[in-house]
Design a protein around this motif. Structure first.
Motif, PDB file in Angstrom:
ATOM      1  N   ILE A  37     102.120 -39.851  65.337  1.00  0.00           N
ATOM      2  CA  ILE A  37     101.468 -38.521  65.954  1.00  0.00           C
ATOM      3  C   ILE A  37     102.045 -37.457  64.953  1.00  0.00           C
ATOM      4  O   ILE A  37     103.065 -37.217  64.797  1.00  0.00           O
ATOM      5  N   ALA A  38     101.169 -36.730  64.577  1.00  0.00           N
ATOM      6  CA  ALA A  38     101.308 -35.553  63.650  1.00  0.00           C
ATOM      7  C   ALA A  38     102.265 -34.668  63.939  1.00  0.00           C
ATOM      8  O   ALA A  38     102.145 -34.169  65.193  1.00  0.00           O
ATOM      9  N   GLY A  39     103.277 -34.202  63.309  1.00  0.00           N
ATOM     10  CA  GLY A  39     104.157 -33.353  63.703  1.00  0.00           C
ATOM     11  C   GLY A  39     105.368 -33.700  64.429  1.00  0.00           C
ATOM     12  O   GLY A  39     106.411 -33.062  64.589  1.00  0.00           O
ATOM     13  N   SER A  40     105.542 -34.885  64.295  1.00  0.00           N
ATOM     14  CA  SER A  40     106.698 -35.582  65.243  1.00  0.00           C
ATOM     15  C   SER A  40     107.862 -35.622  64.125  1.00  0.00           C
ATOM     16  O   SER A  40     107.589 -36.096  62.616  1.00  0.00           O
ATOM     17  N   ARG A  41     108.912 -35.603  64.527  1.00  0.00           N
ATOM     18  CA  ARG A  41     110.230 -35.764  63.730  1.00  0.00           C
ATOM     19  C   ARG A  41     110.833 -37.176  64.198  1.00  0.00           C
ATOM     20  O   ARG A  41     110.680 -37.705  65.144  1.00  0.00           O
ATOM     21  N   PRO A  42     111.483 -37.829  63.128  1.00  0.00           N
ATOM     22  CA  PRO A  42     111.914 -39.099  63.212  1.00  0.00           C
ATOM     23  C   PRO A  42     113.139 -39.003  64.560  1.00  0.00           C
ATOM     24  O   PRO A  42     113.585 -38.150  64.747  1.00  0.00           O
TER      25      PRO A  42
END
Length: 175
Positions: A37-42
């Protein structure tokens, strides 16, 4: 011969036999995981399905019937859609907006356990004012955790010129 886990710098203290290193690292709770999902961080530890349920609680959820082309009524800014095939399986329809002047739609099967892996056929259709765009596949990728950035094996590219949420409904068929 033993060696430390590759995720030692992320907090894993395990020392494992060399022959078991790959198996351990595939399930290590300290491994950095990626979300499509776009904008997600690890994130660390959880399955992708659990991560989405906890960190992306606003993602809409749609139930579909097997072997039926089901409308999803997606909003223009929707980054993904959770889709359940009854009680059999849960999927994520990913909307990749990193494509210049468009979006790419792809689907993955979310699993919490490798035993859940099952081959599902899929079809994504977008009805536009110039015609119907579609992509289908004979095997939906099953994902427990993504240890690398998500790269869709197949996706449907829809140009912004023909996309309009009201005029371009998205349909999904799973079987």
């Amino acid at each position: 011969m033993t060696m430390p886990c590759s995720f030692k710098e992320h907090g894993c203290t395990e020392t494992i036999p060399f022959t078991e290193k790959l198996a351990h690292e595939e399930s290590c709770l300290h491994a950095p995981c990626h979300c499509p999902i776009a904008g997600s961080r690890p994130y660390r530890g959880r399955s992708l399905r659990d991560h989405i349920n906890m960190e992306h609680a606003t993602i809409q959820y749609t139930r579909v019937t097997a072997s039926s082309l089901s409308p999803l009524s997606m909003r223009n800014d929707e980054p993904a859609r959770l889709v359940s095939l009854g009680s059999r399986a849960v999927f994520l329809l990913v909307v990749d907006r990193s494509i210049p002047s468009g979006r790419a739609l792809s689907v993955i099967h979310l699993v919490s356990d490798p035993i859940e892996k099952e081959d599902f056929k899929y079809k994504i259709e977008v009805h536009t004012r110039i015609g119907i765009l579609s992509v289908s596949g004979s095997k939906t990728p099953s994902v427990g955790r993504l240890t690398t950035t998500y790269q869709a094996g197949a996706s449907l590219l829809v140009s912004d010129i023909v996309w309009s949420p009201q005029d371009s409904p998205v349909y999904l068929e799973l079987k």
